[in-house]
Design a protein around this motif. Structure first.
Motif, PDB file in Angstrom:
ATOM      1  N   ARG A   1      10.737  21.520  -4.359  1.00 62.74           N
ATOM      2  CA  ARG A   1      11.443  22.538  -3.589  1.00 62.74           C
ATOM      3  C   ARG A   1      12.541  21.854  -2.771  1.00 62.74           C
ATOM      4  O   ARG A   1      12.298  20.892  -2.068  1.00 62.74           O
ATOM      5  N   ILE A   2      13.747  22.373  -2.898  1.00 66.21           N
ATOM      6  CA  ILE A   2      14.894  21.810  -2.197  1.00 66.21           C
ATOM      7  C   ILE A   2      15.013  22.465  -0.820  1.00 66.21           C
ATOM      8  O   ILE A   2      14.933  23.685  -0.707  1.00 66.21           O
ATOM      9  N   VAL A   3      15.167  21.643   0.193  1.00 68.30           N
ATOM     10  CA  VAL A   3      15.379  22.151   1.551  1.00 68.30           C
ATOM     11  C   VAL A   3      16.672  21.546   2.082  1.00 68.30           C
ATOM     12  O   VAL A   3      17.085  20.456   1.683  1.00 68.30           O
ATOM     13  N   LEU A   4      17.309  22.275   2.951  1.00 66.64           N
ATOM     14  CA  LEU A   4      18.537  21.776   3.564  1.00 66.64           C
ATOM     15  C   LEU A   4      18.223  20.562   4.430  1.00 66.64           C
ATOM     16  O   LEU A   4      17.139  20.456   5.016  1.00 66.64           O
TER      17      LEU A   4
ATOM     18  N   SER B   1      10.171   9.329  -7.674  1.00 65.79           N
ATOM     19  CA  SER B   1       9.586  10.427  -6.893  1.00 65.79           C
ATOM     20  C   SER B   1       8.494   9.917  -5.967  1.00 65.79           C
ATOM     21  O   SER B   1       8.405  10.328  -4.807  1.00 65.79           O
ATOM     22  N   LEU B   2       7.623   9.029  -6.466  1.00 65.48           N
ATOM     23  CA  LEU B   2       6.572   8.473  -5.612  1.00 65.48           C
ATOM     24  C   LEU B   2       7.173   7.669  -4.468  1.00 65.48           C
ATOM     25  O   LEU B   2       6.729   7.763  -3.327  1.00 65.48           O
ATOM     26  N   ALA B   3       8.192   6.906  -4.774  1.00 66.45           N
ATOM     27  CA  ALA B   3       8.834   6.110  -3.727  1.00 66.45           C
ATOM     28  C   ALA B   3       9.492   7.004  -2.681  1.00 66.45           C
ATOM     29  O   ALA B   3       9.608   6.621  -1.517  1.00 66.45           O
ATOM     30  N   ALA B   4       9.885   8.219  -3.082  1.00 66.89           N
ATOM     31  CA  ALA B   4      10.540   9.144  -2.150  1.00 66.89           C
ATOM     32  C   ALA B   4       9.545   9.985  -1.369  1.00 66.89           C
ATOM     33  O   ALA B   4       9.953  10.803  -0.552  1.00 66.89           O
ATOM     34  N   GLY B   5       8.248   9.799  -1.624  1.00 67.94           N
ATOM     35  CA  GLY B   5       7.250  10.511  -0.839  1.00 67.94           C
ATOM     36  C   GLY B   5       6.455  11.551  -1.588  1.00 67.94           C
ATOM     37  O   GLY B   5       5.679  12.289  -0.992  1.00 67.94           O
ATOM     38  N   ALA B   6       6.629  11.652  -2.907  1.00 65.97           N
ATOM     39  CA  ALA B   6       5.846  12.616  -3.698  1.00 65.97           C
ATOM     40  C   ALA B   6       4.371  12.220  -3.646  1.00 65.97           C
ATOM     41  O   ALA B   6       4.039  11.052  -3.425  1.00 65.97           O
ATOM     42  N   PRO B   7       3.459  13.171  -3.861  1.00 63.30           N
ATOM     43  CA  PRO B   7       2.039  12.836  -3.827  1.00 63.30           C
ATOM     44  C   PRO B   7       1.668  11.884  -4.967  1.00 63.30           C
ATOM     45  O   PRO B   7       2.312  11.872  -6.017  1.00 63.30           O
ATOM     46  N   PHE B   8       0.614  11.079  -4.757  1.00 67.09           N
ATOM     47  CA  PHE B   8       0.178  10.126  -5.777  1.00 67.09           C
ATOM     48  C   PHE B   8      -0.313  10.816  -7.045  1.00 67.09           C
ATOM     49  O   PHE B   8      -0.424  10.183  -8.083  1.00 67.09           O
ATOM     50  N   THR B   9      -0.611  12.107  -6.979  1.00 68.11           N
ATOM     51  CA  THR B   9      -0.989  12.831  -8.189  1.00 68.11           C
ATOM     52  C   THR B   9       0.188  12.910  -9.150  1.00 68.11           C
ATOM     53  O   THR B   9      -0.008  13.080 -10.344  1.00 68.11           O
TER      54      THR B   9
ATOM     55  N   GLY C   1       0.798  -1.225   0.000  1.00 64.47           N
ATOM     56  CA  GLY C   1       0.000   0.000   0.000  1.00 64.47           C
ATOM     57  C   GLY C   1       0.827   1.270   0.000  1.00 64.47           C
ATOM     58  O   GLY C   1       0.291   2.358  -0.036  1.00 64.47           O
ATOM     59  N   THR C   2       2.132   1.150   0.059  1.00 66.17           N
ATOM     60  CA  THR C   2       2.981   2.336   0.003  1.00 66.17           C
ATOM     61  C   THR C   2       3.402   2.565  -1.444  1.00 66.17           C
ATOM     62  O   THR C   2       3.324   1.670  -2.284  1.00 66.17           O
ATOM     63  N   ALA C   3       3.842   3.771  -1.749  1.00 66.65           N
ATOM     64  CA  ALA C   3       4.238   4.098  -3.116  1.00 66.65           C
ATOM     65  C   ALA C   3       5.346   3.175  -3.603  1.00 66.65           C
ATOM     66  O   ALA C   3       5.369   2.782  -4.762  1.00 66.65           O
ATOM     67  N   ALA C   4       6.260   2.809  -2.729  1.00 62.08           N
ATOM     68  CA  ALA C   4       7.381   1.970  -3.135  1.00 62.08           C
ATOM     69  C   ALA C   4       6.935   0.565  -3.521  1.00 62.08           C
ATOM     70  O   ALA C   4       7.635  -0.133  -4.231  1.00 62.08           O
ATOM     71  N   SER C   5       5.745   0.134  -3.061  1.00 63.34           N
ATOM     72  CA  SER C   5       5.283  -1.212  -3.373  1.00 63.34           C
ATOM     73  C   SER C   5       4.479  -1.260  -4.664  1.00 63.34           C
ATOM     74  O   SER C   5       4.152  -2.335  -5.134  1.00 63.34           O
ATOM     75  N   LEU C   6       4.159  -0.119  -5.257  1.00 65.36           N
ATOM     76  CA  LEU C   6       3.395  -0.101  -6.496  1.00 65.36           C
ATOM     77  C   LEU C   6       4.267  -0.570  -7.644  1.00 65.36           C
ATOM     78  O   LEU C   6       5.430  -0.187  -7.745  1.00 65.36           O
ATOM     79  N   PRO C   7       3.719  -1.395  -8.554  1.00 67.69           N
ATOM     80  CA  PRO C   7       4.552  -1.915  -9.630  1.00 67.69           C
ATOM     81  C   PRO C   7       5.044  -0.841 -10.594  1.00 67.69           C
ATOM     82  O   PRO C   7       6.093  -0.991 -11.190  1.00 67.69           O
ATOM     83  N   LEU C   8       4.322   0.246 -10.748  1.00 69.32           N
ATOM     84  CA  LEU C   8       4.715   1.303 -11.675  1.00 69.32           C
ATOM     85  C   LEU C   8       5.150   2.567 -10.945  1.00 69.32           C
ATOM     86  O   LEU C   8       5.072   3.659 -11.494  1.00 69.32           O
ATOM     87  N   ALA C   9       5.594   2.413  -9.720  1.00 67.46           N
ATOM     88  CA  ALA C   9       5.981   3.584  -8.935  1.00 67.46           C
ATOM     89  C   ALA C   9       7.210   4.254  -9.541  1.00 67.46           C
ATOM     90  O   ALA C   9       8.129   3.600 -10.002  1.00 67.46           O
ATOM     91  N   THR C  10       7.191   5.570  -9.546  1.00 65.29           N
ATOM     92  CA  THR C  10       8.343   6.324 -10.000  1.00 65.29           C
ATOM     93  C   THR C  10       9.270   6.558  -8.808  1.00 65.29           C
ATOM     94  O   THR C  10       8.841   6.449  -7.654  1.00 65.29           O
TER      95      THR C  10
ATOM     96  N   ASP D   1      23.317  19.983  -1.597  1.00 67.47           N
ATOM     97  CA  ASP D   1      22.495  21.201  -1.677  1.00 67.47           C
ATOM     98  C   ASP D   1      21.138  21.051  -1.014  1.00 67.47           C
ATOM     99  O   ASP D   1      20.329  21.973  -1.042  1.00 67.47           O
ATOM    100  N   GLY D   2      20.853  19.879  -0.469  1.00 66.87           N
ATOM    101  CA  GLY D   2      19.564  19.616   0.145  1.00 66.87           C
ATOM    102  C   GLY D   2      18.816  18.552  -0.639  1.00 66.87           C
ATOM    103  O   GLY D   2      19.347  17.969  -1.588  1.00 66.87           O
ATOM    104  N   ALA D   3      17.586  18.293  -0.252  1.00 65.27           N
ATOM    105  CA  ALA D   3      16.772  17.258  -0.881  1.00 65.27           C
ATOM    106  C   ALA D   3      15.355  17.776  -1.077  1.00 65.27           C
ATOM    107  O   ALA D   3      14.948  18.771  -0.478  1.00 65.27           O
ATOM    108  N   CYS D   4      14.609  17.086  -1.931  1.00 64.40           N
ATOM    109  CA  CYS D   4      13.222  17.471  -2.211  1.00 64.40           C
ATOM    110  C   CYS D   4      12.367  17.349  -0.957  1.00 64.40           C
ATOM    111  O   CYS D   4      12.469  16.366  -0.226  1.00 64.40           O
ATOM    112  N   ASP D   5      11.534  18.350  -0.738  1.00 60.23           N
ATOM    113  CA  ASP D   5      10.524  18.270   0.320  1.00 60.23           C
ATOM    114  C   ASP D   5       9.179  18.136  -0.377  1.00 60.23           C
ATOM    115  O   ASP D   5       8.617  19.102  -0.871  1.00 60.23           O
ATOM    116  N   HIS D   6       8.688  16.901  -0.451  1.00 63.30           N
ATOM    117  CA  HIS D   6       7.454  16.629  -1.184  1.00 63.30           C
ATOM    118  C   HIS D   6       6.206  17.110  -0.451  1.00 63.30           C
ATOM    119  O   HIS D   6       5.113  17.020  -1.002  1.00 63.30           O
ATOM    120  N   SER D   7       6.355  17.623   0.752  1.00 63.38           N
ATOM    121  CA  SER D   7       5.193  18.172   1.444  1.00 63.38           C
ATOM    122  C   SER D   7       4.919  19.607   0.979  1.00 63.38           C
ATOM    123  O   SER D   7       3.875  20.164   1.294  1.00 63.38           O
TER     124      SER D   7
END
Length: 100
Positions: A32-35, A17-25, A6-15, A59-65
Motif C-alpha cells: 500500500r502506497i502512502v504519501l 522489500s525485506l531490507a525496506a521493512g517488509a515482514p519476514f514472511t 539480525g536485521t533484514a538488511a544483514s541477511l545474505p538472501l534479503a530482498t 507518489d509516495g512509498a510502501c508502508d510495510h506495516s
C-alpha cells in the motif's frame, strides 16, 4: 556503514522489500502506497534530503506495516476424505509387485 546484525538488511538472501521493512514472511505482493510524511522519519532531514526523497517517490512509498493490497484470509486445507459429491473415497490404492 554495515547493517546491524539480525536485521533484514544483514541477511545474505534479503530482498529489497525485506531490507525496506517488509515482514519476514515476504508475502506482500503489492504494498500500500502512502504519501511521504516528513515527521514520520526518526531524525531530521535536511531540505536537500527531503527534496531528493520526494523526487524519488513522487507518489509516495510502501508502508510495510499495512496489509498487502488484495490480501485475503488464507483458504483452509482441502479435506480429501470424500469426493466432491460427498461420497467417501474408499480404500487407498495398493501397489502390487510383479517380477520381471
Amino acid at each position: 556503514m554495515l547493517p546491524a546484525p539480525g536485521t533484514a538488511a544483514s541477511l545474505p538472501l534479503a530482498t529489497p522489500s525485506l531490507a525496506a521493512g517488509a515482514p519476514f514472511t515476504d508475502d506482500v505482493t503489492k504494498c500500500r502506497i502512502v504519501l511521504l510524511d516528513r515527521d514520520a522519519y526518526g531524525r531530521q532531514l535536511t531540505h536537500a534530503q527531503w527534496d531528493r526523497l520526494r523526487a524519488t517517490f513522487p507518489d509516495g512509498a510502501c508502508d510495510h506495516s499495512l496489509e498487502s493490497v488484495g490480501a485475503r484470509p488464507p483458504i483452509p486445507w482441502l479435506p480429501y476424505e470424500q469426493r466432491p459429491d460427498g461420497a467417501p473415497l474408499g480404500s487407498a490404492p495398493r501397489s502390487h509387485f510383479t517380477a520381471a
